[in-house]
Design a protein around this motif. Structure first.
Motif, PDB file in Angstrom:
ATOM      1  N   SER A 278      -5.591   5.843   3.963  1.00  0.00           N
ATOM      2  CA  SER A 278      -5.058   6.158   2.636  1.00  0.00           C
ATOM      3  C   SER A 278      -3.601   6.630   2.681  1.00  0.00           C
ATOM      4  CB  SER A 278      -5.943   7.217   1.964  1.00  0.00           C
ATOM      5  OG  SER A 278      -7.254   6.718   1.795  1.00  0.00           O
ATOM      6  N   PRO A 279      -3.238   7.593   3.536  1.00  0.00           N
ATOM      7  CA  PRO A 279      -1.816   7.964   3.624  1.00  0.00           C
ATOM      8  C   PRO A 279      -0.934   6.791   4.028  1.00  0.00           C
ATOM      9  CG  PRO A 279      -3.184   9.624   4.679  1.00  0.00           C
ATOM     10  CD  PRO A 279      -4.075   8.456   4.384  1.00  0.00           C
ATOM     11  N   PHE A 280      -1.423   5.945   4.933  1.00  0.00           N
ATOM     12  CA  PHE A 280      -0.656   4.774   5.358  1.00  0.00           C
ATOM     13  C   PHE A 280      -0.434   3.824   4.187  1.00  0.00           C
ATOM     14  CE2 PHE A 280      -0.426   0.458   7.192  1.00  0.00           C
ATOM     15  CZ  PHE A 280       0.689   0.612   7.997  1.00  0.00           C
ATOM     16  N   MET A 281      -1.457   3.654   3.371  1.00  0.00           N
ATOM     17  CA  MET A 281      -1.339   2.763   2.230  1.00  0.00           C
ATOM     18  C   MET A 281      -0.315   3.288   1.223  1.00  0.00           C
ATOM     19  SD  MET A 281      -2.310   2.182  -1.185  1.00  0.00           S
ATOM     20  CE  MET A 281      -3.688   3.263  -1.510  1.00  0.00           C
ATOM     21  N   PHE A 282      -0.407   4.587   0.881  1.00  0.00           N
ATOM     22  CA  PHE A 282       0.508   5.153  -0.100  1.00  0.00           C
ATOM     23  C   PHE A 282       1.944   5.218   0.430  1.00  0.00           C
ATOM     24  CE2 PHE A 282      -3.292   6.596  -2.308  1.00  0.00           C
ATOM     25  CZ  PHE A 282      -2.893   6.546  -3.639  1.00  0.00           C
ATOM     26  N   ALA A 283       2.105   5.662   1.676  1.00  0.00           N
ATOM     27  CA  ALA A 283       3.447   5.901   2.205  1.00  0.00           C
ATOM     28  C   ALA A 283       4.140   4.634   2.703  1.00  0.00           C
ATOM     29  CB  ALA A 283       3.381   6.928   3.338  1.00  0.00           C
ATOM     30  N   ILE A 284       3.370   3.699   3.272  1.00  0.00           N
ATOM     31  CA  ILE A 284       3.983   2.531   3.908  1.00  0.00           C
ATOM     32  C   ILE A 284       3.685   1.224   3.173  1.00  0.00           C
ATOM     33  CG2 ILE A 284       4.215   1.225   6.045  1.00  0.00           C
ATOM     34  CD1 ILE A 284       5.244   4.110   6.198  1.00  0.00           C
ATOM     35  N   LEU A 285       2.405   0.890   3.021  1.00  0.00           N
ATOM     36  CA  LEU A 285       2.055  -0.409   2.442  1.00  0.00           C
ATOM     37  C   LEU A 285       2.588  -0.575   1.026  1.00  0.00           C
ATOM     38  CD1 LEU A 285      -1.610  -1.014   3.694  1.00  0.00           C
ATOM     39  CD2 LEU A 285       0.544  -1.830   4.658  1.00  0.00           C
ATOM     40  N   GLN A 286       2.620   0.491   0.252  1.00  0.00           N
ATOM     41  CA  GLN A 286       3.133   0.372  -1.116  1.00  0.00           C
ATOM     42  C   GLN A 286       4.649   0.210  -1.167  1.00  0.00           C
ATOM     43  OE1 GLN A 286      -0.040   2.166  -4.208  1.00  0.00           O
ATOM     44  NE2 GLN A 286       1.508   3.620  -3.554  1.00  0.00           N
ATOM     45  N   ARG A 287       5.308   0.390  -0.048  1.00  0.00           N
ATOM     46  CA  ARG A 287       6.751   0.108   0.013  1.00  0.00           C
ATOM     47  C   ARG A 287       6.998  -1.387   0.192  1.00  0.00           C
ATOM     48  NH1 ARG A 287       5.643   4.300  -0.907  1.00  0.00           N
ATOM     49  NH2 ARG A 287       6.193   3.356  -2.889  1.00  0.00           N
ATOM     50  N   PHE A 288       6.033  -2.091   0.787  1.00  0.00           N
ATOM     51  CA  PHE A 288       6.214  -3.509   1.109  1.00  0.00           C
ATOM     52  C   PHE A 288       4.986  -4.322   0.697  1.00  0.00           C
ATOM     53  CE2 PHE A 288       8.111  -0.752   4.375  1.00  0.00           C
ATOM     54  CZ  PHE A 288       9.461  -1.039   4.181  1.00  0.00           C
ATOM     55  N   PRO A 289       4.639  -4.335  -0.588  1.00  0.00           N
ATOM     56  CA  PRO A 289       3.456  -5.095  -1.020  1.00  0.00           C
ATOM     57  C   PRO A 289       3.756  -6.595  -1.018  1.00  0.00           C
ATOM     58  CG  PRO A 289       4.613  -4.230  -2.923  1.00  0.00           C
ATOM     59  CD  PRO A 289       5.317  -3.683  -1.713  1.00  0.00           C
ATOM     60  N   PRO A 290       2.720  -7.443  -1.030  1.00  0.00           N
ATOM     61  CA  PRO A 290       2.945  -8.894  -1.121  1.00  0.00           C
ATOM     62  C   PRO A 290       3.739  -9.228  -2.386  1.00  0.00           C
ATOM     63  CG  PRO A 290       0.663  -8.404  -0.583  1.00  0.00           C
ATOM     64  CD  PRO A 290       1.294  -7.103  -0.944  1.00  0.00           C
ATOM     65  N   LYS A 291       4.721 -10.099  -2.264  1.00  0.00           N
ATOM     66  CA  LYS A 291       5.602 -10.403  -3.394  1.00  0.00           C
ATOM     67  C   LYS A 291       5.162 -11.623  -4.191  1.00  0.00           C
ATOM     68  CE  LYS A 291       9.641  -8.161  -1.388  1.00  0.00           C
ATOM     69  NZ  LYS A 291      11.062  -8.285  -0.975  1.00  0.00           N
ATOM     70  N   ARG A 292       4.054 -12.227  -3.799  1.00  0.00           N
ATOM     71  CA  ARG A 292       3.541 -13.365  -4.557  1.00  0.00           C
ATOM     72  C   ARG A 292       3.098 -12.924  -5.951  1.00  0.00           C
ATOM     73  NH1 ARG A 292      -1.103 -15.740  -0.953  1.00  0.00           N
ATOM     74  NH2 ARG A 292      -1.508 -13.511  -0.815  1.00  0.00           N
ATOM     75  N   HIS A 293       3.416 -13.723  -6.937  1.00  0.00           N
ATOM     76  CA  HIS A 293       3.010 -13.487  -8.327  1.00  0.00           C
ATOM     77  C   HIS A 293       3.590 -12.183  -8.887  1.00  0.00           C
ATOM     78  CE1 HIS A 293       0.289 -16.707  -7.381  1.00  0.00           C
ATOM     79  NE2 HIS A 293      -0.414 -15.969  -6.544  1.00  0.00           N
ATOM     80  N   MET A 294       4.660 -11.665  -8.299  1.00  0.00           N
ATOM     81  CA  MET A 294       5.286 -10.449  -8.795  1.00  0.00           C
ATOM     82  C   MET A 294       6.298 -10.808  -9.884  1.00  0.00           C
ATOM     83  SD  MET A 294       7.238  -7.450  -6.593  1.00  0.00           S
ATOM     84  CE  MET A 294       5.952  -7.418  -5.344  1.00  0.00           C
ATOM     85  N   THR A 295       6.162 -10.185 -11.052  1.00  0.00           N
ATOM     86  CA  THR A 295       7.089 -10.447 -12.151  1.00  0.00           C
ATOM     87  C   THR A 295       8.412  -9.726 -11.890  1.00  0.00           C
ATOM     88  OG1 THR A 295       6.406  -8.522 -13.458  1.00  0.00           O
ATOM     89  CG2 THR A 295       5.117 -10.555 -13.727  1.00  0.00           C
ATOM     90  N   PRO A 296       9.492 -10.141 -12.572  1.00  0.00           N
ATOM     91  CA  PRO A 296      10.779  -9.443 -12.409  1.00  0.00           C
ATOM     92  C   PRO A 296      10.671  -7.948 -12.706  1.00  0.00           C
ATOM     93  CG  PRO A 296      11.110 -11.537 -13.520  1.00  0.00           C
ATOM     94  CD  PRO A 296       9.629 -11.347 -13.416  1.00  0.00           C
ATOM     95  N   ASN A 297       9.892  -7.576 -13.717  1.00  0.00           N
ATOM     96  CA  ASN A 297       9.744  -6.162 -14.058  1.00  0.00           C
ATOM     97  C   ASN A 297       9.024  -5.397 -12.954  1.00  0.00           C
ATOM     98  OD1 ASN A 297      10.147  -4.010 -15.908  1.00  0.00           O
ATOM     99  ND2 ASN A 297       8.009  -4.152 -16.550  1.00  0.00           N
ATOM    100  N   GLU A 298       8.031  -6.028 -12.353  1.00  0.00           N
ATOM    101  CA  GLU A 298       7.300  -5.396 -11.253  1.00  0.00           C
ATOM    102  C   GLU A 298       8.179  -5.278 -10.007  1.00  0.00           C
ATOM    103  OE1 GLU A 298       3.047  -7.188 -12.857  1.00  0.00           O
ATOM    104  OE2 GLU A 298       4.064  -8.092 -11.146  1.00  0.00           O
ATOM    105  N   ARG A 299       9.030  -6.282  -9.798  1.00  0.00           N
ATOM    106  CA  ARG A 299       9.943  -6.228  -8.664  1.00  0.00           C
ATOM    107  C   ARG A 299      10.955  -5.102  -8.850  1.00  0.00           C
ATOM    108  NH1 ARG A 299      10.932 -11.044  -8.702  1.00  0.00           N
ATOM    109  NH2 ARG A 299       9.487 -11.733  -7.101  1.00  0.00           N
ATOM    110  N   LYS A 300      11.444  -4.941 -10.074  1.00  0.00           N
ATOM    111  CA  LYS A 300      12.373  -3.843 -10.368  1.00  0.00           C
ATOM    112  C   LYS A 300      11.693  -2.494 -10.160  1.00  0.00           C
ATOM    113  CE  LYS A 300      15.158  -6.315 -13.811  1.00  0.00           C
ATOM    114  NZ  LYS A 300      15.509  -6.367 -15.263  1.00  0.00           N
ATOM    115  N   SER A 301      10.431  -2.406 -10.548  1.00  0.00           N
ATOM    116  CA  SER A 301       9.675  -1.167 -10.371  1.00  0.00           C
ATOM    117  C   SER A 301       9.543  -0.828  -8.896  1.00  0.00           C
ATOM    118  CB  SER A 301       8.286  -1.298 -11.009  1.00  0.00           C
ATOM    119  OG  SER A 301       7.504  -0.150 -10.781  1.00  0.00           O
ATOM    120  N   LEU A 302       9.249  -1.841  -8.075  1.00  0.00           N
ATOM    121  CA  LEU A 302       9.114  -1.636  -6.640  1.00  0.00           C
ATOM    122  C   LEU A 302      10.437  -1.181  -6.020  1.00  0.00           C
ATOM    123  CD1 LEU A 302       7.650  -1.900  -3.910  1.00  0.00           C
ATOM    124  CD2 LEU A 302       8.258  -4.334  -3.925  1.00  0.00           C
TER     125      LEU A 302
END
Length: 377
Positions: free
Chosen positions: A197-221
């Motif tokens: 869980s800490p790995f997911m929040f701290a690391i994986l959520q920094r680099f999620p898969p970019k497939r099907h990501m909208t421009p607004n979601e990319r800006k949020s990331l």
């Protein structure tokens, strides 16, 4: 939530021959003995009208919750910095209440994502984004994955997004030994509730898969990552890296694992509900596939009333501050699976959905099945 990459890759499955367990061909509607059907159609009109009065946001209650969550959290963060000059044990002790307030902030983010916290959607987006920075979560990206979770909760055809990966017994038995090992590792308590869980929040959520990501979601990331980098950089510059990490790491560790446990226990219990697409029902998925986690009043407050999870899944438009009243005023919401802290602990070992028995089972159950099959060969 806490997913391991490729933990459920079925591309190398092989058939498993068992004498005591009927292997089911994967399909949208598997032919298996079913439990007694749940009478549900006549309930639909009733529950729609039942939840409607609680779906109206309350601006006063929302702002009170913002104030009594954000302000104490930031104050405790500052107090933890000060205590590092006294003793590190005191700093770690303060991480527990700080974790509680961070969980409340996550629930605010959660409700903003559903559009239920404020009436104004723009305000939901602004507050949700700020909360997401504190919870290390790109708000708009998380909002989409969580909406997918709600739309397909307990649907065996829609697993894999915004949830904890869950295989059926049939699927597990069809895996190669290597794939079974990966799944067992993923579902281990150490991975789910300690490091994953800490790995997911701290690391994986920094680099999620970019497939099907909208421009607004990319800006949020990108915006969330830049904000976190700026906060970390400023904190390390002002406080030093040791002080910054001594404060932030314990809070992140505790909040990530506690939050994952809350999410886990409200869907992964013995008599939960799973069904394939053709048999899946929204009302049943909410009421039978989500538990009521009955917590002591103070823990209910810190967890933002998310223990009323069955009501939340029935209507995500009910803000968390209305959930207790919805529960109290509607006796039909009392007739669900109720878990306490003590009774919920055994659910940590559950890992597979048994389609024949219509319940969650653990790996010991499957191992016994394999031993009986081997002895009878």
């Amino acid at each position: 939530m806490c997913r391991l990459p490729s933990a459920c890759d079925f591309s190398e499955t092989r058939p498993f021959q068992a004498q005591e367990y009927t292997i089911i061909q994967k399909s949208a509607t598997p032919s298996v003995p079913q439990a007694e059907p749940i009478k549900k159609k006549k309930l639909r009109p009733a529950w729609i009208s039942t939840v409607a009065p609680y779906q109206v946001p309350d601006r006063f209650k929302a702002w009170v919750q913002v104030i009594n969550s954000f302000v104490p959290y930031l104050a405790l963060w500052g107090l933890m910095v000060w205590t590092t000059q006294i003793h590190w044990a005191l700093t770690l002790l303060l991480a527990f209440p700080a974790m509680g307030f961070l969980m409340r902030i996550f629930i605010i983010q959660h409700d903003c994502g559903h559009g239920s916290f404020f009436k104004n959607n723009r305000l939901n987006s602004v507050v949700g984004t700020i909360a997401g920075i504190l919870t290390l979560t790109p708000y708009h990206l998380w909002r989409k994955s969580h909406a997918i979770h709600h739309a397909g909760s307990s649907n065996l055809n829609k697993r894999g997004t915004g949830d904890i990966n869950t295989l059926t017994v049939q699927e597990y038995l069809s895996l190669s030994r290597w794939q079974r090992l990966k799944y067992r590792l993923y579902r281990s308590r150490f991975v789910l509730f300690v490091v994953g869980s800490p790995f997911m929040f701290a690391i994986l959520q920094r680099f999620p898969p970019k497939r099907h990501m909208t421009p607004n979601e990319r800006k949020s990331l990108i915006g969330t990552n830049l904000a976190l980098a700026g906060i970390a950089g400023l904190g390390i510059w002002l406080l030093g890296w040791k002080t910054f990490l001594l404060v932030q790491v314990p809070i992140t560790f505790l909040a990530a694992n506690t939050g994952t446990w809350m999410f886990y226990v409200q869907h992964q219990y013995d008599d939960t509900y799973w069904a394939w697409r053709d048999d899946w029902d929204y009302y049943t998925a909410a009421i039978k596939g989500s538990s009521y986690y009955k917590l002591p009043r103070v823990l209910q407050w810190f967890s933002g009333n998310i223990g009323f999870h069955h009501i939340h899944h029935l209507s995500a438009l009910i803000p968390n501050y209305h959930l207790p009243r919805a529960f109290k005023e509607n006796p039909e919401f009392h007739k669900v699976t109720t878990l306490t802290i003590r009774s919920s602990l055994h659910t940590a070992k559950l890992a597979l959905w048994d389609e024949q028995k219509q319940k969650m089972v653990d790996f010991d159950y499957v191992n016994a099945l394999l031993r009986r099959q081997t002895a009878g060969a």
